[in-house]
Structure formats: C-alpha cells, structure tokens
Enzyme design. Structure first.
Site, short mmCIF file in Angstrom:
data_model
loop_
_atom_site.label_atom_id
_atom_site.label_comp_id
_atom_site.label_asym_id
_atom_site.label_seq_id
_atom_site.Cartn_x
_atom_site.Cartn_y
_atom_site.Cartn_z
NE ARG A 223 3.32 -4.22 6.90
CZ ARG A 223 2.02 -4.40 6.73
NH1 ARG A 223 1.57 -4.81 5.55
NH2 ARG A 223 1.18 -4.18 7.71
CG HIS A 271 -0.14 -1.13 1.11
ND1 HIS A 271 0.94 -0.89 1.93
CD2 HIS A 271 -0.86 -2.11 1.73
CE1 HIS A 271 0.89 -1.69 2.98
NE2 HIS A 271 -0.20 -2.44 2.88
#
Length: 308
Positions: A223, A271
């Site tokens: 993250r 991502h």
C-alpha cells in the site's frame, strides 16, 4: 434481500458474474439502492467514508480485493459488522510473477537500459546474478508466502519478517520488532507485502532504510501509505539505496507532477501487480452470502484488532 455494491470501480463485471452464478440474488449498485433497510451484505472497494450508516441492518462487508484497509480505516465502521477478505490463489500467483519480474528487471538493469535506449546511449552496466543477492519479504501472509515460494523456486535466497513465527520451507522467518533489524541487515532487495494497519503505516521510512545494506533496492507492492515518499527520494539521492520499484501510492492515480514520475532510479507501475477477477472469487463471495443467510460461521473474517 440484495447484495449492495459500493465501489469507485466500474461494477459491470461484478454484476454480470454474480448474476451468472446466482440468478436469485438481486444485485444493486450504490447509490441506486431500492430499500437500504433490506441490505445485509455489501461488496465494497474504496467506499465513501461513513456510508454504512445508511444501511441499518447490514451484517457483512466483503472486500472486492485482497486488502481490507479501505474498510478498516472508516471511523464509522459499524462495530457489529463482520468484515470479509478475499483469499485468491490466482491473485497470489499474479503477485508472485509480478514481483519475480521486478526482481529480475533490477538484477539485469532492464529499466536502466530502456532509459538509455531512448537517449540512444550505449552504456553496458554490470549486472547481478541470482546467487549474489538476498531478498527480504516484509509480510508473510497468503501473498507473501506465495511470492517467497516463487522466488526460492527460481534460486533466490529469501528471508521473511512477520508479527509471529511461521514455518516456511527454505525461508528463514524473523518475527517481531526485536528481529526486524537483523532481517533488514541481510535484505539486498526489500519487498513490502504488509497489510496496512496503524502499526505498519509509514514503516518504510528513513530510519528503516538506513538499516538496509548499502545499495539495497525497495519493491513496494502493498500500500502507498506504507512509504514515506520524501524519505525514499532522499535515501536514493544520497546513494544509500540503489532505487525502487513502486506499484502503489498514497494518491492514485499518481499526480502528474509527482517527483516519482521522472526520477531515474524509481520505476512506477499503476497498481497492476495483481488485479482481482470477479470470476475467480465469486464463489467465496456467494459462499459467505449463503452462510450469512443460514446464520453459519463465515469464512475469511478479518480480525478487527489486527486489521487483517
């Protein structure tokens, strides 16, 4: 009773897949919910904070992906609601292949040579071999375990760091804060696969980087909030770190003027390390839905105290 999808993603693939597997369930997409009092099960990703107050009878909140930090960070998350995470074998395989690609890219300087190619510069650079580097993985859960196995299968020396002791074949596991420093000291390539919790937020900072070997390389596929961005740039520019490959960021999409874009030693990907396919996880979503209806024990329930 319906399943409510609350997400910032296009829900069409989820609606199609859910309807194909269970035609008797009504699937509705927030905010177009016919009767919020009847919603007991929500499928979510990056929901609007506080939205669950609108559903007085909600019992289960299921994440659309492997992470649940987007749910757990909601200060108004109902106390009595069960939070469900996804565990997907294909998702773990995708992550393992992506990380292996990043590691090999680092060893063979492929990104650097691609950059030189654009400048039409012929500058051969010495590469590293698999047996010359040690890899450390922070976070040995479902994803971390699969990644570590993929790397060891390809000849890498791998160690892991976790909250508690684990037993994985061919991998030395360090556990707890007291064993973090020796773990870092032998991590030429550091891979972050930690869950995002209050304890792990900002863990990738200057103090931690200083404990890595000289010229260590960072891979963050967990993250964005794990990383203190300015600390990373400072440690790369000072020469202590050789660079980084980042797939996750504090703000996504990464802002146009962010310094990561043009930094020659930072590789940015949008991502895409592992992306959940509805068809791959729909069975466990519906299994928990049926268990909820039948008042049976749910699967893959998140420990709210731990945050994962």
């Amino acid at each position: 009773m319906s399943i409510a999808i609350i997400s910032d993603r296009n829900p069409d693939a989820w609606i199609k897949t859910l309807n194909e597997h269970q035609k008797k369930i009504e699937v509705e997409v927030y905010p177009d919910i016919s009767n919020k009092n009847e919603v007991e099960y929500a499928l979510v990703w990056n929901h609007p904070q506080g939205v669950f107050k609108e559903f007085p009878n909600i019992k289960v909140i299921a994440s659309m992906g492997a992470g649940v930090d987007h749910i757990m960070q909601d200060p108004e998350l109902p106390e009595n609601v069960k939070v469900i995470r996804i565990v997907d074998e294909q998702l773990a395989k995708d992550m393992a292949e992506f990380v292996l690609a990043l590691v090999l890219n680092k060893l063979r300087n492929l990104s650097l040579h691609h950059h030189l190619e654009q400048q039409q510069e012929w500058k051969p650079k010495t590469y590293q071999r698999i047996d010359e580097v040690k890899i450390g993985i922070m976070g040995i859960g479902e994803l971390g375990s699969t990644v570590s196995k993929k790397l060891t299968e390809n000849g890498f020396s791998v160690s892991g760091w976790a909250n508690s002791k684990k037993d994985l074949e061919n991998i030395k596991i360090y556990a707890g804060q007291e064993e973090l420093d020796p773990f870092l000291a032998e991590s030429d390539i550091l891979i972050c696969l930690l869950p995002l919790t209050p304890d792990t937020e900002n863990i990738l900072n200057k103090d931690l980087f200083k404990k890595l070997p000289e010229n260590a390389f960072l891979i963050n596929v967990a993250r964005g909030n794990h990383l203190v961005e300015n600390d990373l740039i400072e440690m790369i520019d000072s020469g202590h770190l050789s660079g980084a490959a980042l797939d996750v960021f504090r703000k996504e999409p990464l802002p146009e003027k962010h310094p990561f874009w043009k930094h020659p030693k930072i590789q940015v990907t949008p991502h895409i390390a592992s992306v959940t396919k509805p068809s791959s996880v729909v069975s466990q979503i519906l299994e928990n839905y049926e268990r909820m209806k039948n008042k049976e024990e749910l699967q893959k329930v998140v420990d709210k105290e731990k945050g994962y």
